[in-house]
Design a protein around this motif. Structure first.
Motif, mmCIF file in Angstrom:
data_model
loop_
_atom_site.group_PDB
_atom_site.id
_atom_site.type_symbol
_atom_site.label_atom_id
_atom_site.label_comp_id
_atom_site.label_asym_id
_atom_site.label_seq_id
_atom_site.Cartn_x
_atom_site.Cartn_y
_atom_site.Cartn_z
ATOM 1 N N GLU A 127 0.955 -1.139 -0.074
ATOM 2 C CA GLU A 127 0.133 -0.090 -0.232
ATOM 3 C C GLU A 127 0.868 1.191 -0.119
ATOM 4 O OE1 GLU A 127 -2.149 -3.336 1.313
ATOM 5 O OE2 GLU A 127 -0.264 -2.486 2.041
ATOM 6 N N ALA A 145 -1.263 -8.308 -9.193
ATOM 7 C CA ALA A 145 -2.016 -8.884 -8.009
ATOM 8 C C ALA A 145 -1.326 -9.790 -7.391
ATOM 9 C CB ALA A 145 -3.226 -9.521 -8.735
ATOM 10 N N GLN A 146 -1.145 -9.514 -5.927
ATOM 11 C CA GLN A 146 -0.458 -10.536 -5.135
ATOM 12 C C GLN A 146 -0.741 -11.882 -5.038
ATOM 13 O OE1 GLN A 146 2.417 -9.339 -2.898
ATOM 14 N NE2 GLN A 146 2.236 -7.692 -4.606
ATOM 15 N N ASP A 149 -2.784 -13.232 -1.690
ATOM 16 C CA ASP A 149 -3.637 -12.807 -1.140
ATOM 17 C C ASP A 149 -4.816 -11.991 -2.094
ATOM 18 O OD1 ASP A 149 -2.589 -10.303 -1.049
ATOM 19 O OD2 ASP A 149 -1.829 -10.708 1.030
ATOM 20 N N ARG A 151 -4.192 -8.943 -3.313
ATOM 21 C CA ARG A 151 -4.322 -7.475 -3.252
ATOM 22 C C ARG A 151 -3.804 -6.881 -4.656
ATOM 23 N NH1 ARG A 151 -0.762 -5.711 1.149
ATOM 24 N NH2 ARG A 151 0.236 -7.881 0.825
ATOM 25 N N VAL A 297 -8.394 -10.968 3.685
ATOM 26 C CA VAL A 297 -7.612 -10.014 3.569
ATOM 27 C C VAL A 297 -8.223 -9.049 2.466
ATOM 28 C CG1 VAL A 297 -5.344 -9.521 2.452
ATOM 29 C CG2 VAL A 297 -5.687 -11.604 3.810
ATOM 30 N N PRO A 298 -8.589 -7.671 2.881
ATOM 31 C CA PRO A 298 -8.994 -6.746 1.938
ATOM 32 C C PRO A 298 -8.323 -6.764 0.572
ATOM 33 C CG PRO A 298 -8.704 -5.965 4.103
ATOM 34 C CD PRO A 298 -8.004 -6.973 4.142
ATOM 35 N N ALA A 299 -9.221 -7.158 -0.501
ATOM 36 C CA ALA A 299 -8.484 -7.098 -1.884
ATOM 37 C C ALA A 299 -9.677 -6.881 -2.673
ATOM 38 C CB ALA A 299 -7.991 -8.485 -2.170
ATOM 39 N N SER A 302 -10.631 -7.890 -6.806
ATOM 40 C CA SER A 302 -9.670 -8.895 -7.121
ATOM 41 C C SER A 302 -10.636 -10.350 -7.313
ATOM 42 C CB SER A 302 -8.732 -9.236 -6.049
ATOM 43 O OG SER A 302 -7.836 -10.462 -6.381
#
Length: 353
Positions: A127, A145-146, A149, A151, A297-299, A302
């Motif tokens: 972030e 994109a991770q 998770d 994100r 996890v906030p994503a 996604s």
């Protein structure tokens, strides 16, 4: 743009999963057309027929990926892995150069910079990566994109910050290409593997470079890197390809024979329609998780959903025919065009039990 009915009809004709498969972030399912192409390619070798069609597949894949990435085909190189592409970029940097990366990003995006031993590799939370670009930063390397998770990086902010400080940008689209719209031309370098959201076999990864190659040296160049490769495959190559093909590695012909058909399917359905389908399923799963008292996890936006604390349930879910990943203790579900609302609901039912 395909209608919903046409989208579903095409998908049903291509996929016949024997499980509830929610693990595209690891490996995709293969479309039927891709399996058929792989079988035909193997028969060419087995029967001693000319391999000319397989070399045609190489350039068809380059052109198809270029269309998806939004760049000319001359900016696309074909290699074997993201790590190899990262290594070429790492080799181009001068000693002491600063590379800015995100915490716990996928190893293939990071490790070649670390093993150089003479680069300053700085790591910050995803972030904060845009705000952390500073004078003297030579390169910013991050996944779109991770993997862990899902994100999504704020790529426009990253691009603006890099330009403001004269830094180059390197974005790995492995967990995004095929469902998230791409604009590879907005970055200096991008990469992606073929076996996740692009639904191809293992063995090929794409690299996009600037028109002027961005200072990269083709340190892995072999015979395929020549401007006329069939005329310069003995001794040193006198003239490297005038396009990004100078960064090609020896082509995985079987992989590309299958991948050509997978890329055809992505183009036939359209990335925007695939994006809408995938994210709608992920959002349905997020809503269901909230009803069960779980917080992923906030994503936002996604196609990948990662749930802390539930990773240990992966083996039992697999036993029940639900394929999903355990990543660092998190249960990771990833949704693609062959998934349905019934798949989401089956996973939620299993978790509620």
């Amino acid at each position: 743009m395909e209608t919903t009915e046409t989208f579903e009809r095409i998908v049903r004709a291509e996929f016949t999963p024997k499980s509830t498969y929610l693990n595209t972030a690891s490996n995709s399912l293969l479309p039927a057309r891709t399996v058929a192409a792989l079988q035909e390619a193997a028969l060419l070798r087995a029967e001693g027929r000319p391999l000319t069609p397989l070399y045609e597949d190489v350039e068809a894949c380059r052109a198809a990926y270029a269309r998806l990435a939004g760049v000319p085909a001359g900016r696309v190189a074909l290699g074997a892995s993201v790590a190899a592409h990262t290594g070429v970029i790492a080799a181009s940097l001068p000693a002491g150069a600063e590379v800015l990366t995100a915490d716990d990003d996928f190893t293939s995006v990071l490790n070649p910079f670390h093993v150089r031993g003479d680069l300053l590799v700085r790591t910050v939370p995803l972030e904060r990566i845009a705000e952390s670009v500073r004078p003297g930063t030579a390169l910013v390397a991050v996944s779109a994109a991770q993997s862990a998770d899902g994100r999504i990086a704020d790529l426009p902010a990253l691009r603006a910050a890099a330009r403001a400080h004269g830094a180059r940008t390197y974005v790995d689209f492995s967990q995004a290409a095929g469902w998230l719209p791409m604009d590879a031309g907005a970055y200096d370098f991008t990469a992606s593997v073929s076996f996740k959201w692009l639904m191809g076999p293992h063995g090929t990864a794409f690299l996009t470079v600037p028109e002027d190659f961005g200072g990269l040296r083709p340190v892995l160049a072999g015979w395929t890197a020549g401007e006329r490769p069939w005329e310069s495959c003995y001794g040193p190559v006198d003239e490297l390809a005038l396009s990004a093909r100078r960064f090609d590695l020896t082509h995985a012909l079987f992989t590309l024979a299958g991948l050509r058909r997978s890329l055809d399917l992505v183009e036939e359905l359209g990335v925007s329609a695939i994006h809408a389908h995938d994210v709608a399923l992920a959002d349905r799963f997020r809503t269901g998780l909230a009803d069960l008292g779980h917080k992923p996890v906030p994503a936002p936006g996604s196609a990948i959903v990662s749930v802390p604390g539930l990773g240990s349930r992966q083996p039992e879910l697999s036993e029940a025919g639900i394929e999903i990943s355990d990543r660092a203790g998190n249960l990771r579900a990833s949704f693609h065009l062959y998934n349905t609302t019934a798949d989401v609901d089956r996973l939620l039912d299993a978790l509620s039990g």
